[in-house]
Write a protein that holds these residues in place. Structure first.
Motif, PDB file in Angstrom:
ATOM      1  N   MET A   1       9.974  -8.576  16.445  1.00  0.00           N
ATOM      2  CA  MET A   1       9.329  -7.933  15.081  1.00  0.00           C
ATOM      3  C   MET A   1       8.873  -8.824  13.979  1.00  0.00           C
ATOM      4  SD  MET A   1      11.165  -4.208  14.777  1.00  0.00           S
ATOM      5  CE  MET A   1      10.077  -2.830  14.410  1.00  0.00           C
ATOM      6  N   ARG A  47       3.735 -15.235   1.551  1.00  0.00           N
ATOM      7  CA  ARG A  47       2.692 -15.203   2.329  1.00  0.00           C
ATOM      8  C   ARG A  47       1.736 -16.468   2.639  1.00  0.00           C
ATOM      9  NH1 ARG A  47      -2.513 -15.637   0.109  1.00  0.00           N
ATOM     10  NH2 ARG A  47      -3.449 -14.056   1.298  1.00  0.00           N
ATOM     11  N   ARG A 192      -3.012  -3.814  -4.549  1.00  0.00           N
ATOM     12  CA  ARG A 192      -3.457  -3.343  -3.348  1.00  0.00           C
ATOM     13  C   ARG A 192      -3.907  -4.241  -2.424  1.00  0.00           C
ATOM     14  NH1 ARG A 192      -8.252  -2.199  -1.378  1.00  0.00           N
ATOM     15  NH2 ARG A 192      -9.036  -2.970  -3.150  1.00  0.00           N
ATOM     16  N   ASN A 193      -4.516  -5.359  -2.850  1.00  0.00           N
ATOM     17  CA  ASN A 193      -4.793  -6.547  -1.792  1.00  0.00           C
ATOM     18  C   ASN A 193      -3.554  -7.199  -1.095  1.00  0.00           C
ATOM     19  OD1 ASN A 193      -7.351  -7.706  -4.091  1.00  0.00           O
ATOM     20  ND2 ASN A 193      -7.671  -6.556  -2.133  1.00  0.00           N
ATOM     21  N   ILE A 195      -0.632  -5.548  -0.647  1.00  0.00           N
ATOM     22  CA  ILE A 195      -0.102  -4.583   0.187  1.00  0.00           C
ATOM     23  C   ILE A 195      -0.753  -4.367   1.505  1.00  0.00           C
ATOM     24  CG2 ILE A 195       0.600  -2.075   0.303  1.00  0.00           C
ATOM     25  CD1 ILE A 195       2.037  -3.902  -1.675  1.00  0.00           C
ATOM     26  N   GLU A 196      -2.277  -4.464   1.294  1.00  0.00           N
ATOM     27  CA  GLU A 196      -3.046  -4.141   2.528  1.00  0.00           C
ATOM     28  C   GLU A 196      -2.990  -5.301   3.594  1.00  0.00           C
ATOM     29  OE1 GLU A 196      -6.421  -4.460   5.168  1.00  0.00           O
ATOM     30  OE2 GLU A 196      -6.042  -6.089   3.644  1.00  0.00           O
ATOM     31  N   GLU A 197      -2.280  -6.645   3.265  1.00  0.00           N
ATOM     32  CA  GLU A 197      -2.084  -7.735   4.014  1.00  0.00           C
ATOM     33  C   GLU A 197      -0.719  -7.533   4.750  1.00  0.00           C
ATOM     34  OE1 GLU A 197      -3.687 -11.235   1.064  1.00  0.00           O
ATOM     35  OE2 GLU A 197      -1.614 -11.023   1.654  1.00  0.00           O
ATOM     36  N   CYS A 198       0.078  -6.309   4.223  1.00  0.00           N
ATOM     37  CA  CYS A 198       1.245  -6.401   4.855  1.00  0.00           C
ATOM     38  C   CYS A 198       1.559  -5.232   5.904  1.00  0.00           C
ATOM     39  CB  CYS A 198       2.444  -5.873   3.681  1.00  0.00           C
ATOM     40  SG  CYS A 198       2.654  -7.085   2.654  1.00  0.00           S
ATOM     41  N   ASP A 199       2.224  -5.714   7.303  1.00  0.00           N
ATOM     42  CA  ASP A 199       2.218  -4.939   8.340  1.00  0.00           C
ATOM     43  C   ASP A 199       3.498  -3.906   8.151  1.00  0.00           C
ATOM     44  OD1 ASP A 199       0.041  -5.462   9.830  1.00  0.00           O
ATOM     45  OD2 ASP A 199       1.014  -7.171  10.685  1.00  0.00           O
ATOM     46  N   GLN A 200       4.716  -4.358   7.725  1.00  0.00           N
ATOM     47  CA  GLN A 200       5.785  -3.537   7.237  1.00  0.00           C
ATOM     48  C   GLN A 200       6.227  -3.570   6.246  1.00  0.00           C
ATOM     49  OE1 GLN A 200       8.453  -3.282  10.631  1.00  0.00           O
ATOM     50  NE2 GLN A 200       7.414  -4.968  11.675  1.00  0.00           N
ATOM     51  N   PHE A 229       2.029   4.169  -3.638  1.00  0.00           N
ATOM     52  CA  PHE A 229       2.841   3.956  -2.466  1.00  0.00           C
ATOM     53  C   PHE A 229       4.222   4.663  -2.657  1.00  0.00           C
ATOM     54  CE2 PHE A 229       0.398   0.368  -4.217  1.00  0.00           C
ATOM     55  CZ  PHE A 229      -0.317   0.094  -3.274  1.00  0.00           C
ATOM     56  N   LYS A 232       7.766   3.725  -0.468  1.00  0.00           N
ATOM     57  CA  LYS A 232       8.248   2.559  -0.734  1.00  0.00           C
ATOM     58  C   LYS A 232       9.295   2.433  -1.629  1.00  0.00           C
ATOM     59  CE  LYS A 232       5.125   1.279   2.554  1.00  0.00           C
ATOM     60  NZ  LYS A 232       5.346   1.252   3.644  1.00  0.00           N
TER      61      LYS A 232
END
Lengths: 552, 531
Positions: A1, A47, A192-193, A195-200, A229, A232
């Motif tokens: 995962m 990241r 937002r940029n 967060i958008e990259e994050c899968d989980q 969000f 979260k």
């Protein structure tokens, strides 16, 4: 995962001091040579990226905010994604005779930064050289080892760092700053940029000053995060410096100024704590000094450690070690915790404030076993790093992390055990089990959860050498003194977060201080009396949640 | 007096001294800003100690960079910022005019005139100047040519004229695209400004559709689709635990993952609804399907969508929800309970553009886009920032012209005309207030004077030439910055905003008067007034 990412937000100069140490510790702990995979899942806080030259970058998933003039030699965009050509008037698309070139004097870099940027000097040399950073560090970028993504650094243009004329000193200045175009538009886009990259995404860390205008800025940002969000988790870490220069006054006028500043700080804390209560999942105020408010008070003592509490470079290092350790709870690869769980555990029944604790370093004799160490330990294992809280031993909910004590040092094998065999704890087979057992014996009606990790906290340069000479290179107490020019490389640390009724007393003390102040006299706040009273009452409600009618 | 009893340390500057403080501050800030005015002003390149670059010519940006400490100067700077907030232009002029009004007043005050009389004169002159402004304004039809002129005039004072011409075209096209038909006000938020760090400034272009700063996060999703249905939504497609459990609850990580899978059911239902709709509207046709979500989409959901050949974007900007509905049609959905074809928008093509680690998604060829994107390009951050500032001002200038339904001839024409009229009219003003009117008329000339200086012409010669011309010619007369001769701005296509000038006249007169009437400055703080 895949990893469960966390976005870190840092607001304010002292928060950035701590943050800088924190990122430094993490990056210096990266092991590029070992065949063993790291116990820590670095992708939680970092990241992976790609710069325009096609090189892979690994940078903190971080946004930090500071005032204009606080960066010194650090360019806002950093140099990893550099397109930085030397500035010259001819590069401007305008009639050449009509270009006015204003260059501020280039800030000189200190030796540490020079060596870092010098490709000819190997990392190992930099880590062992003496830089005397105590004298050279003025701002956090002076000892920054990490490199940042161009998005990371955000500078407030409206206020200048250390400016007496137009200080950024009140909560309301912060909240109104949030309404500016920059924060409303660009900064929220940057969040937002990421967060958008994050899968989980598991949530946010908000490390913030709570004594100045950043208290308001972080509160307003928090509200935005909550709005955008909603589900979260947000862990807020309000920090209080252990020393304010204005507390060292010489003239009566300076004394008045100092008293007013202390009061303003109390109001900032009151207002921001209320909004953290409303919008965060959990918050842990941190300070290495005893009292935190009105004045930070006496600095706390740690074993085998000497630090200059007046230097933010020192005090922030201690708090960074604590944060680095406690957050391992949800940053280890084999951990089944995540941020929402921790918050839920500790904030039950509306107890949103928790206290942090630290044993720094958790050192014991190099030939001793963990079992002996616990057996001979006197007093509490850890010191509270939340102001005005002394963590008790009754009815607590607590999470602890111990790192740097390898399982091999748990106890001696059966044939050499000797006296150890007679101890009840000898039946425990892991460090974790033994520490949990110890805690269950030394507390009453308390739920403790322990996480352990083999590797200690890396304290190589630019981490300050705070340790006395009896601490060896590996962080153990040795019989022979450490040599003058060798630094400690890593140390074992125990850190925890605790929720218990002692925190109620802390809230009450803040309430008592804040109640004494007449808000109308603090024009920089522009807060109406009614609003202020309401804040006071809200804080009192929070205090009630810590009444001990509640049983675990 | 009272303050010195209460606080003996307070510093006080009184009467003439107070006035001197104010006037010198106003002159000082005027001196700094003077060189910026007009298309021939100097561009400033500011480099910080760490090497950060800023290039600008905009008065407001510079004022923010300067960190003004002097209270009077910062008052003037605030007036200028207010000017920018209201109209987006005229910030340098504001500073110049306030400085000049005080300078002119200083001459008369030195001769013993009471400031009160001067300010009365200013007030009367202001009224008259506004009348002149009414007279000189040119009502316009809202058409492209006219807007191009206004926008070009504004932008040429901010960026290189080649770039200004490109941006002018882009800005006007953008406004015309989003302008509602029935004279309703234009919502500038419906023009998205997107930055892309590559190529050069002149590659900036208008996209009749939307550009989003993110792309799909699944390797199997198509990179380009044509003939697309667009589903805009604000529905989480990301698994989040409905109830937060204590970490004590689970023994191992595996156990936890199992729980997660069991609880996912709910999210799967939502994804299924999207898939059903997609199959219903696309099967058997050549249409394709794109999902743009304001909330998150987790990898499992992305996978399910990718298998159907859908492009799915997560975490779209809140404002883009509205923009998408305007650009593509359709409705932004807050739940999937009643999804129908009518909720969907349409775009001719949707494709992804990758630039290093950044992805951009273009939603183009919309049927009747009422929201568009200006795609700004530049080699580095400071050039992008400069373009962004310029475009903002350009859009505001166009919008002002549309709202005013009128423009003012530029190139200093208004100031020359107002000066002439005021000097003629002054004879009808009785008493010493007349001197205030004269001072005001003289002060207005600072704009054409500075334009002349910045273009390298002799000031007196130019002004005399212009005044001469305007006496004989009933048309408005401005200064041609390339030849130094008089020119009719109408012929040269130089137009300013009506509202900008009006705002300048109003605010400058008031602030200059206020500063003149100050007869005591005191400071009870710790830092000295001197220096």
């Amino acid at each position: 995962m895949s990893s469960k990412e966390i976005l870190t937000l840092q607001f304010g100069h002292y928060a950035n001091f701590i943050g800088t140490h924190w990122w430094n510790i993490q990056e210096l702990g990266f092991d590029y040579h070992s065949t063993q995979p790291s116990e820590i899942d670095h992708e939680v806080l970092f990241r992976e990226g790609l710069n325009p030259k096609g090189q892979i970058t690994f940078t903190p998933r971080l946004l930090l905010v500071d005032l204009k003039g606080s960066l010194k030699t650090l360019p806002e965009e950093g140099d990893l994604y550099g397109t930085n050509s030397a500035p010259s008037p001819s590069s401007v698309n305008w009639d050449e005779n009509k270009v006015e070139f204003q260059e501020k004097q280039c800030e000189p870099k200190n030796d540490f930064q020079k060596d870092l940027n010098n490709a000819n000097i190997e990392a190992i040399v930099v880590q062992n050289k003496q830089y005397n950073l105590e004298k050279n560090v003025q701002v956090w970028s002076d000892y920054l080892y990490s490199r940042f993504h161009p998005r990371t650094v955000n500078i407030v243009n409206e206020f200048k760092h250390c400016n007496e004329e137009n200080p950024f000193e009140s909560y309301t200045l912060g909240t109104s700053l949030w309404k500016s175009d920059f924060f409303n538009d660009e900064f929220t886009d940057k969040i937002r940029n990421y967060i958008e990259e994050c899968d989980q995404l598991q949530g946010f860390h908000v490390l913030t000053d709570c004594t100045n205008g950043f208290s308001g800025l972080s509160s307003a940002c928090l509200e935005h995060v909550r709005d955008e969000f909603d589900r979260k988790s947000v862990l807020v870490l309000p920090v209080i410096p252990s020393y304010f220069p204005d507390n060292d006054f010489k003239t009566p006028a300076e004394q008045v100024h100092s008293i007013m500043s202390d009061s303003a700080r109390v109001i900032n804390m009151l207002l921001s704590f209320n909004s953290y209560r409303e919008h965060s999942n959990l918050f842990v105020p941190l300070c290495v000094s005893q009292d935190g408010w009105r004045q930070p008070g006496i600095p706390k003592q740690f074993y085998h450690t000497e630090y200059q509490y007046k230097l933010p470079y020192h005090s922030s290092a201690i708090l960074a070690a604590a944060l680095e350790t406690i957050t391992l709870k949800y940053r280890l690869k084999n951990s089944h915790f995540n941020l929402p769980d921790i918050c839920a555990d500790l904030s039950a029944h509306g107890r949103q404030i928790a206290a942090g604790s630290l044993c720094f370093p958790f050192s014991f004799n190099e030939d001793a076993s963990f079992i002996d160490c616990l057996d001979q330990w006197e007093g509490p294992l850890y010191t509270s790093i939340t102001p005005r809280v002394s963590i008790g031993n009754k009815r607590l909910m607590q999470h602890l992390v111990l790192r740097g004590v390898p399982e091999s040092r748990l106890k001696r094998a059966g044939d050499k055990a000797g006296k150890q065999k007679d101890m009840a704890a000898y039946k425990c087979n892991t460090i974790r089990e033994m520490l949990e057992f110890y805690l269950s014996c030394s507390t009453y009606a308390t739920a403790s959860n322990v996480t352990t990790m083999e590797k200690g906290v890396t304290v190589k340069n630019p981490f300050p050498d705070l340790f006395d000479k009896s601490i060896g290179i590996n962080g153990n107490v040795t019989a022979t003194q450490r040599l003058e020019n060798t630094g400690v490389e890593s140390i074992p640390v125990l850190a925890g977060v605790h929720s218990g009724n002692e925190i109620g007393e802390m809230i009450e003390s803040l309430y008592d201080e804040a109640r004494k102040l007449k808000i109308a006299r603090f024009h920089q706040f522009a807060v109406e009396r009614d609003e202020y009273e309401e804040s006071l009452n809200d804080l009192l409600f929070l205090r009630d949640n810590y009444e001990d009618t509640y049983l675990v | 007096m009272a303050i010195s009893l209460l606080n003996p340390k307070a510093e006080v500057a009184r009467a003439a001294q107070a006035l001197a403080v104010n006037i010198s501050a106003a002159k000082g800030i005027q001196e700094v800003m003077k060189t910026n005015l007009g298309p021939k002003g100097t561009m400033k390149m500011l480099v910080s100690g760490a090497g950060d670059i800023k290039i600008t010519k905009d008065g407001n940006v510079l004022l923010h960079e300067m960190q003004i400490q002097h209270p009077t100067a910062s008052l003037i700077a605030r007036a200028s910022t207010a000017q920018d907030d209201m109209t987006g232009d005229g910030t340098t002029s504001t500073v110049l005019l306030i400085g000049e009004l005080l300078k002119q007043a200083d001459i008369y005050i030195a001769e013993g005139l009471h400031p009160r009389l001067l300010t009365e004169g200013f007030d009367k002159a202001k009224g008259k100047a506004l009348e002149v402004l009414e007279k000189i304004r040119i009502p316009i039809e809202i058409n492209k040519e006219c807007l191009l002129d206004v926008c070009r005039t504004s932008l040429r004072t901010k960026v290189h004229h080649k770039l200004a011409d490109v941006l002018t075209e882009v800005c006007v096209e953008a406004i015309l695209a989003v302008k509602p038909e029935n004279n309703k006000p234009v919502d500038l938020h419906m023009i998205e400004l997107m930055q892309m760090q590559h190529k050069t400034e002149t590659d900036t272009s208008l996209v009749k559709g939307l550009v989003l700063d993110h792309g799909s996060r699944h390797p199997d999703m198509p990179k380009r689709l044509e003939n697309c249905y667009i589903l805009t939504c604000n529905v989480s497609l990301e698994y989040e635990k409905s109830e937060v459990n204590s970490g004590f609850f689970y023994k191992t990580a595996e156990e936890r993952d199992k729980m997660v899978l069991a609880e996912r059911e709910f999210i799967d239902q939502r994804v299924k609804k999207v898939l059903e709709l997609k199959r219903k509207v696309c099967t058997g046709t050549n249409k394709t399907f794109v999902v743009i979500n304001q909330k998150g989409i987790d990898p499992i959901s992305l996978d399910q969508l990718a298998k159907e050949g859908i492009i799915a974007l997560r975490r779209a900007k809140r404002r883009n929800m509205e923009r998408l509905a305007l650009a593509c049609g359709g409705v932004a959905m807050n739940s999937f309970d009643d999804l129908t074809e009518s909720c969907l928008g349409y775009a001719g093509v949707v494709y992804e553009h990758v630039l290093g680690e950044n992805k951009f998604t273009f939603v183009e060829n919309c049927k009747n886009p009422q929201s568009v994107t200006i795609l700004m390009k530049g080699p580095n951050k400071h050039s992008l920032q400069q373009i962004k500032d310029a475009i903002r001002d350009g859009l505001r200038a166009i919008n002002n012209a549309i709202e005013d339904k009128a423009v003012i001839p530029g190139a200093g024409a208004f100031e020359i005309a107002a000066n002439k009229e005021l000097l003629e009219w002054k004879d009808s003003v009785k008493g010493k207030t007349r001197l205030g009117v004269i001072a005001y008329a003289e002060a207005l000339l600072v704009v054409p004077k500075t334009l002349a200086v910045n273009s390298g012409f002799d000031v007196q010669e130019t002004i005399v030439k212009l005044q001469e011309e305007s006496r004989t010619n009933p048309e408005p007369i401005g200064l041609d910055l390339t030849s130094g001769e008089a020119v009719n701005p109408k012929d040269a296509g130089i137009f300013d905003n009506y509202v900008v000038k009006k705002q300048i006249i109003n605010s400058c007169s008031v602030i200059a008067s206020n500063l003149l009437l100050v007869d005591e400055i005191m400071r009870a703080g710790m830092v000295s007034l001197k220096g």
